[in-house]
Design an enzyme around this catalytic site. Structure first.
Site, short mmCIF file in Angstrom:
data_model
loop_
_atom_site.label_atom_id
_atom_site.label_comp_id
_atom_site.label_asym_id
_atom_site.label_seq_id
_atom_site.Cartn_x
_atom_site.Cartn_y
_atom_site.Cartn_z
N ASP A 132 0.83 -1.21 0.00
CA ASP A 132 0.00 0.00 0.00
C ASP A 132 0.85 1.25 0.00
O ASP A 132 1.82 1.35 0.78
CB ASP A 132 -0.86 0.04 1.28
CG ASP A 132 -2.20 -0.65 1.13
OD1 ASP A 132 -2.60 -0.94 -0.01
OD2 ASP A 132 -2.85 -0.89 2.17
N GLU A 160 -13.70 -2.79 -1.25
CA GLU A 160 -13.87 -3.03 0.19
C GLU A 160 -15.23 -2.58 0.70
O GLU A 160 -15.66 -1.45 0.45
CB GLU A 160 -12.75 -2.28 0.95
CG GLU A 160 -12.86 -2.43 2.48
CD GLU A 160 -11.61 -2.06 3.25
OE1 GLU A 160 -10.57 -1.76 2.63
OE2 GLU A 160 -11.68 -2.06 4.49
#
Ligand code: MHF
Ligand code: KIV
Ligand code: MG
Length: 286
Positions: free
Chosen positions: A87, A186
């Site tokens: 990330d 998500e």
């Protein structure tokens, strides 16, 4: 799955084409990455969730580039086959394009990550294109984007109404168009996930997004019950390693306090000569 050799972006793309689910899990250090890889996951995510899961912050916002590089190095030392994605942390890709590319490059050059993930939709298209031009594979991340927790007002399901669902599809298509090779989706209703996964050519990897996508990702500590501070509703915990660890350490404490540890097999001894000199002839030693 590729046997022996490292997994590539094209292996991941082919899984979607073949209708084979893609497996992804986070790992933040050497031993967990080793175990996760041995268990057979396709992709390891060095998530900025490490800020909450292993550093104890109450959000992912304090996580730095240095944190991400440090943990990525540990993971890539262990992962020889799984495809490692890291990330980009909060604000590391919102300045100039040059600054963002430099940070993405650091995760690859210093961390040995094979791809970077970034949270956001169509506004990231220029950056995604630049990364891809520079040889940096990109994973998009839309839906619940934890780096925007204070803007979203909490870790909540996204895309419940039609306008939001359409916006998610636009973002996903823009990321695909810009060259992202996969997208993490998500905390989205399963029906919305299914619509997006069907319209995209690139794999959609879900977390809290239902079964209607091309793969799944979860946080390692949630899966094994390793003292995770928060356990979202979408988590399935497969074991309770936290209790096993607590019991093991309590056993050690008790053994030390009751002088059962160390036992004879854990002890080193000096030579008889040295013992005589240390303690003198005929002096009992123990
Ligand atoms: N341990 C851990 N696991 C994660 O999956 C995770 C992190 N940490 N930290 C970063 C983000 C935050 N995430 C979260 C955290 C909480 C929920 C959660 O509790 N959601 C509510 C839904 C609320 C609603 O209905 O809108 C839930 O009940 O699951 C979801 C995702 C996912 N990520
Ligand atoms: C939960 C996954 C998708 C993530 O971004 C992370 O672990 O940081
Ligand atoms: Mg993340």
């Amino acid at each position: 799955m590729a046997n022996g050799r490292p997994i590539t972006t094209s292996d991941i793309r082919k899984k979607k084409e073949a209708g084979i689910p893609i497996t992804m899990m986070t790992a933040y250090d050497f031993p967990s990455a080793k175990l996760v890889e041995e268990a057979g996951v396709d992709m390891i995510l060095v998530g900025d969730s490490l800020g909450m899961v292993v550093l104890g912050y109450d959000s992912t916002i304090p996580v730095t580039m240095e944190d991400m590089i440090h943990h990525t190095k540990a993971v890539t030392r262990a992962a020889k086959k799984a495809f490692v994605v890291t990330d980009l942390p909060f604000l590391s890709y919102h300045g100039t394009l040059e600054e963002a590319i430099k940070n993405a490059g650091r995760l690859m050059q210093e961390g040995s990550a094979k791809a970077v993930k970034m949270e956001g939709g169509k506004e990231l298209a220029p950056l995604v294109t630049r990364c891809v031009q520079a040889g940096i594979p990109v994973v998009g991340h839309i839906g619940l984007t934890p780096q925007s927790v204070h803007q979203l007002g909490g870790y909540k399901v996204q895309g419940r109404d039609l306008a939001q669902a359409e916006r998610l599809l636009e973002d996903a298509l823009a990321l695909q168009e810009a060259g992202a090779f996969a997208i993490v989706l998500e905390c989205v209703p399963q029906e919305v996930t299914g619509m997006i996964a069907k319209k995209l050519e690139i794999p959609v990897i879900g977390i809290g997004a239902g079964v209607t996508c091309d793969g799944q990702v979860l946080v390692f500590h949630d899966v094994v019950g390793y003292a995770s501070q928060i356990t979202p509703k979408f988590v399935k915990r497969y074991t309770d390693i936290g209790s096993a660890i607590r019991e093991a350490v309590a056993g050690y404490v008790k053994d030390v306090e009751e002088r059962r540890f160390p036992a004879p097999e854990h002890v080193f001894h000096a030579s008889e000569d040295t013992i005589k000199q240390l303690y003198g002839e005929g002096v009992a030693h123990s």
